[in-house]
Design a protein around this motif. Structure first.
Motif, PDB file in Angstrom:
ATOM      1  N   ARG A  81      13.637 -14.535  -6.778  1.00  0.00           N
ATOM      2  CA  ARG A  81      12.505 -15.282  -7.329  1.00  0.00           C
ATOM      3  C   ARG A  81      12.092 -16.469  -6.471  1.00  0.00           C
ATOM      4  O   ARG A  81      10.893 -16.764  -6.372  1.00  0.00           O
ATOM      5  CB  ARG A  81      12.845 -15.760  -8.748  1.00  0.00           C
ATOM      6  N   VAL A  82      13.057 -17.193  -5.881  1.00  0.00           N
ATOM      7  CA  VAL A  82      12.696 -18.422  -5.158  1.00  0.00           C
ATOM      8  C   VAL A  82      13.063 -18.381  -3.685  1.00  0.00           C
ATOM      9  O   VAL A  82      12.816 -19.346  -2.956  1.00  0.00           O
ATOM     10  CB  VAL A  82      13.352 -19.658  -5.820  1.00  0.00           C
ATOM     11  N   GLY A  83      13.684 -17.298  -3.227  1.00  0.00           N
ATOM     12  CA  GLY A  83      14.028 -17.212  -1.812  1.00  0.00           C
ATOM     13  C   GLY A  83      15.470 -17.591  -1.542  1.00  0.00           C
ATOM     14  O   GLY A  83      16.134 -18.258  -2.339  1.00  0.00           O
ATOM     15  N   LEU A  84      15.951 -17.155  -0.386  1.00  0.00           N
ATOM     16  CA  LEU A  84      17.361 -17.327  -0.026  1.00  0.00           C
ATOM     17  C   LEU A  84      17.745 -18.790   0.162  1.00  0.00           C
ATOM     18  O   LEU A  84      18.768 -19.250  -0.351  1.00  0.00           O
ATOM     19  CB  LEU A  84      17.651 -16.529   1.257  1.00  0.00           C
ATOM     20  N   GLY A  85      16.937 -19.548   0.903  1.00  0.00           N
ATOM     21  CA  GLY A  85      17.295 -20.928   1.219  1.00  0.00           C
ATOM     22  C   GLY A  85      17.424 -21.805  -0.004  1.00  0.00           C
ATOM     23  O   GLY A  85      18.413 -22.531  -0.162  1.00  0.00           O
ATOM     24  N   LEU A  86      16.443 -21.757  -0.903  1.00  0.00           N
ATOM     25  CA  LEU A  86      16.472 -22.607  -2.094  1.00  0.00           C
ATOM     26  C   LEU A  86      17.587 -22.177  -3.039  1.00  0.00           C
ATOM     27  O   LEU A  86      18.268 -23.019  -3.642  1.00  0.00           O
ATOM     28  CB  LEU A  86      15.123 -22.560  -2.813  1.00  0.00           C
ATOM     29  N   ALA A  87      17.781 -20.863  -3.201  1.00  0.00           N
ATOM     30  CA  ALA A  87      18.807 -20.372  -4.119  1.00  0.00           C
ATOM     31  C   ALA A  87      20.199 -20.810  -3.671  1.00  0.00           C
ATOM     32  O   ALA A  87      21.005 -21.295  -4.478  1.00  0.00           O
ATOM     33  CB  ALA A  87      18.741 -18.851  -4.214  1.00  0.00           C
ATOM     34  N   VAL A  88      20.501 -20.662  -2.389  1.00  0.00           N
ATOM     35  CA  VAL A  88      21.821 -21.039  -1.880  1.00  0.00           C
ATOM     36  C   VAL A  88      22.011 -22.555  -1.943  1.00  0.00           C
ATOM     37  O   VAL A  88      23.108 -23.042  -2.235  1.00  0.00           O
ATOM     38  CB  VAL A  88      21.998 -20.525  -0.436  1.00  0.00           C
ATOM     39  N   THR A  89      20.947 -23.319  -1.701  1.00  0.00           N
ATOM     40  CA  THR A  89      21.040 -24.778  -1.793  1.00  0.00           C
ATOM     41  C   THR A  89      21.406 -25.214  -3.209  1.00  0.00           C
ATOM     42  O   THR A  89      22.285 -26.061  -3.408  1.00  0.00           O
ATOM     43  CB  THR A  89      19.715 -25.423  -1.371  1.00  0.00           C
ATOM     44  N   VAL A 121      13.380 -33.012  -5.590  1.00  0.00           N
ATOM     45  CA  VAL A 121      12.365 -32.592  -4.619  1.00  0.00           C
ATOM     46  C   VAL A 121      12.156 -31.076  -4.674  1.00  0.00           C
ATOM     47  O   VAL A 121      11.028 -30.582  -4.658  1.00  0.00           O
ATOM     48  CB  VAL A 121      12.776 -33.021  -3.192  1.00  0.00           C
ATOM     49  N   LEU A 122      13.260 -30.338  -4.755  1.00  0.00           N
ATOM     50  CA  LEU A 122      13.163 -28.879  -4.773  1.00  0.00           C
ATOM     51  C   LEU A 122      12.527 -28.359  -6.060  1.00  0.00           C
ATOM     52  O   LEU A 122      11.861 -27.324  -6.060  1.00  0.00           O
ATOM     53  CB  LEU A 122      14.556 -28.253  -4.609  1.00  0.00           C
ATOM     54  N   VAL A 241      14.831 -13.111   8.786  1.00  0.00           N
ATOM     55  CA  VAL A 241      14.984 -11.742   8.277  1.00  0.00           C
ATOM     56  C   VAL A 241      13.923 -11.380   7.247  1.00  0.00           C
ATOM     57  O   VAL A 241      13.393 -10.264   7.245  1.00  0.00           O
ATOM     58  CB  VAL A 241      16.392 -11.547   7.676  1.00  0.00           C
ATOM     59  N   LEU A 242      13.607 -12.332   6.349  1.00  0.00           N
ATOM     60  CA  LEU A 242      12.724 -12.026   5.219  1.00  0.00           C
ATOM     61  C   LEU A 242      11.336 -12.643   5.335  1.00  0.00           C
ATOM     62  O   LEU A 242      10.482 -12.365   4.507  1.00  0.00           O
ATOM     63  CB  LEU A 242      13.374 -12.497   3.914  1.00  0.00           C
ATOM     64  N   GLY A 243      11.145 -13.493   6.341  1.00  0.00           N
ATOM     65  CA  GLY A 243       9.849 -14.143   6.493  1.00  0.00           C
ATOM     66  C   GLY A 243       9.561 -15.177   5.431  1.00  0.00           C
ATOM     67  O   GLY A 243       8.397 -15.466   5.133  1.00  0.00           O
ATOM     68  N   GLN A 244      10.625 -15.758   4.846  1.00  0.00           N
ATOM     69  CA  GLN A 244      10.468 -16.770   3.798  1.00  0.00           C
ATOM     70  C   GLN A 244      10.373 -18.154   4.440  1.00  0.00           C
ATOM     71  O   GLN A 244      11.373 -18.726   4.865  1.00  0.00           O
ATOM     72  CB  GLN A 244      11.651 -16.716   2.832  1.00  0.00           C
ATOM     73  N   THR A 245       9.174 -18.685   4.525  1.00  0.00           N
ATOM     74  CA  THR A 245       8.967 -19.985   5.144  1.00  0.00           C
ATOM     75  C   THR A 245       9.096 -21.096   4.111  1.00  0.00           C
ATOM     76  O   THR A 245       8.790 -20.911   2.927  1.00  0.00           O
ATOM     77  CB  THR A 245       7.575 -20.065   5.794  1.00  0.00           C
ATOM     78  N   LEU A 246       9.560 -22.241   4.566  1.00  0.00           N
ATOM     79  CA  LEU A 246       9.714 -23.411   3.707  1.00  0.00           C
ATOM     80  C   LEU A 246       8.875 -24.560   4.246  1.00  0.00           C
ATOM     81  O   LEU A 246       8.707 -24.707   5.456  1.00  0.00           O
ATOM     82  CB  LEU A 246      11.191 -23.836   3.643  1.00  0.00           C
ATOM     83  N   GLY A 247       8.389 -25.377   3.333  1.00  0.00           N
ATOM     84  CA  GLY A 247       7.596 -26.520   3.734  1.00  0.00           C
ATOM     85  C   GLY A 247       8.459 -27.746   3.998  1.00  0.00           C
ATOM     86  O   GLY A 247       9.687 -27.714   3.891  1.00  0.00           O
ATOM     87  N   VAL A 248       7.799 -28.832   4.350  1.00  0.00           N
ATOM     88  CA  VAL A 248       8.514 -30.076   4.674  1.00  0.00           C
ATOM     89  C   VAL A 248       9.326 -30.568   3.478  1.00  0.00           C
ATOM     90  O   VAL A 248      10.478 -31.004   3.623  1.00  0.00           O
ATOM     91  CB  VAL A 248       7.508 -31.159   5.114  1.00  0.00           C
ATOM     92  N   TRP A 249       8.755 -30.495   2.273  1.00  0.00           N
ATOM     93  CA  TRP A 249       9.462 -30.990   1.092  1.00  0.00           C
ATOM     94  C   TRP A 249      10.705 -30.163   0.798  1.00  0.00           C
ATOM     95  O   TRP A 249      11.748 -30.712   0.404  1.00  0.00           O
ATOM     96  CB  TRP A 249       8.530 -30.989  -0.110  1.00  0.00           C
ATOM     97  N   GLU A 250      10.604 -28.839   0.975  1.00  0.00           N
ATOM     98  CA  GLU A 250      11.766 -27.988   0.744  1.00  0.00           C
ATOM     99  C   GLU A 250      12.886 -28.305   1.736  1.00  0.00           C
ATOM    100  O   GLU A 250      14.059 -28.396   1.366  1.00  0.00           O
ATOM    101  CB  GLU A 250      11.380 -26.509   0.850  1.00  0.00           C
TER     102      GLU A 250
END
Length: 270
Positions: A81-89, A121-122, A241-250
């Motif tokens: 739902r929210v992507g790999l980076g945010l979920a693992v964080t 922030v997230l 791998v998944l093309g999930q880009t994050l912005g500055v705030w993330e």
């Protein structure tokens, strides 16, 4: 250092590859396969003597099995739902909470505030914010914290790796009917099954065996400090791998959580 980096990269790459099977198997099906692979590896390594377990040993192992399955299911559902980076964080808030809860130092209080700021922030309100996904990430964090505490208890009552192996075995058995239902309702393709198996190997087998060998020569504090960069690895792998880009705030939120982990562990070491 190379082994620790390889372990973290393998873990996050496995999660990314597993998510490629979501359109066919869904997070539930991928987690089921991962539980099967984890059980095979841990049983082979731990060789638990299940018949010799007493109830005093069984009940924390059973709780650990439940937490193990729930942790992976909520994490993979959050990734969907929210992507790999945010979920693992968000999941990494679990071990950080355990580390900070036992301390009364001002620096650790500052780390808690920094981590909380990162979470704010997230999770800041936006039209596209997926609060269910963020909530699942926080549930995964709570499960990881419980996983740590239960592992300590299991380790005191059951020798060697028999406790985690027994828990993984029970968890895999509980996911067996789920896997059958998923396979019947959503016939798996060869590619989806291979992705799910790869997730189990890369996110369970490789990290477990690598970490087991690494901890024989690397201090636990150094290992924990390096592990704190996993959210960054997850974000990079999600992008590549998944093309999930994050912005500055993330990235700012991820950096705050990583910094809180790193400072807390480094301070504990000193």
């Amino acid at each position: 250092m190379v082994a620790m980096f390889g372990s973290g990269l393998s873990n996050q790459t496995g999660a990314a590859i597993g998510s490629l099977a979501f359109p066919v198997l869904g997070p539930l099906g991928v987690v089921a396969v991962r539980q099967y692979v984890a059980a095979l590896v841990l049983v082979a390594v731990g060789r638990p003597r299940l018949r010799a377990f007493t109830w005093r040993q069984w009940w924390p192992a059973l709780l650990l099995a439940g937490v193990f399955g729930t942790m992976n299911l909520t994490l993979y559902s959050a990734i969907d739902r929210v992507g790999l980076g945010l979920a693992v964080t968000l999941e990494f808030l679990g071990p950080l909470a355990i580390a900070l809860a036992a301390s009364r130092r001002r620096l650790d209080a500052g780390c808690a505030v920094l981590a909380a700021a990162g979470v704010v922030v997230l999770m800041r309100p936006r039209p596209s914010t997926d609060y269910v996904g963020l909530g699942l990430g926080l549930v995964a964090a709570g499960c990881w914290a419980s996983y740590i505490l239960l592992n300590r208890l299991v380790g005191r009552r059951i020798p060697g790796a028999q406790g985690p192996a027994a828990a993984a075995c029970v968890s895999a058995l509980s996911f067996l009917p789920i896997g059958i239902v998923v396979a019947v309702r959503h016939p798996p393709t060869t590619g989806a099954v291979l992705c799910a198996v790869a997730a189990g190997v890369l996110s369970s087998a490789v990290p477990y065996l690598t970490d087991l060998l690494t901890l024989r020569t690397v201090p636990a504090q150094t290992f924990g400090l390096f592990m704190s960069v996993n959210p960054v690895l997850a974000a990079v792998v999600g992008w590549v791998v998944l093309g999930q880009t994050l912005g500055v705030w993330e990235w700012t939120g991820i950096g705050a959580v990583v910094a809180a982990n790193a400072v807390s562990i480094a301070r504990t070491h000193r």
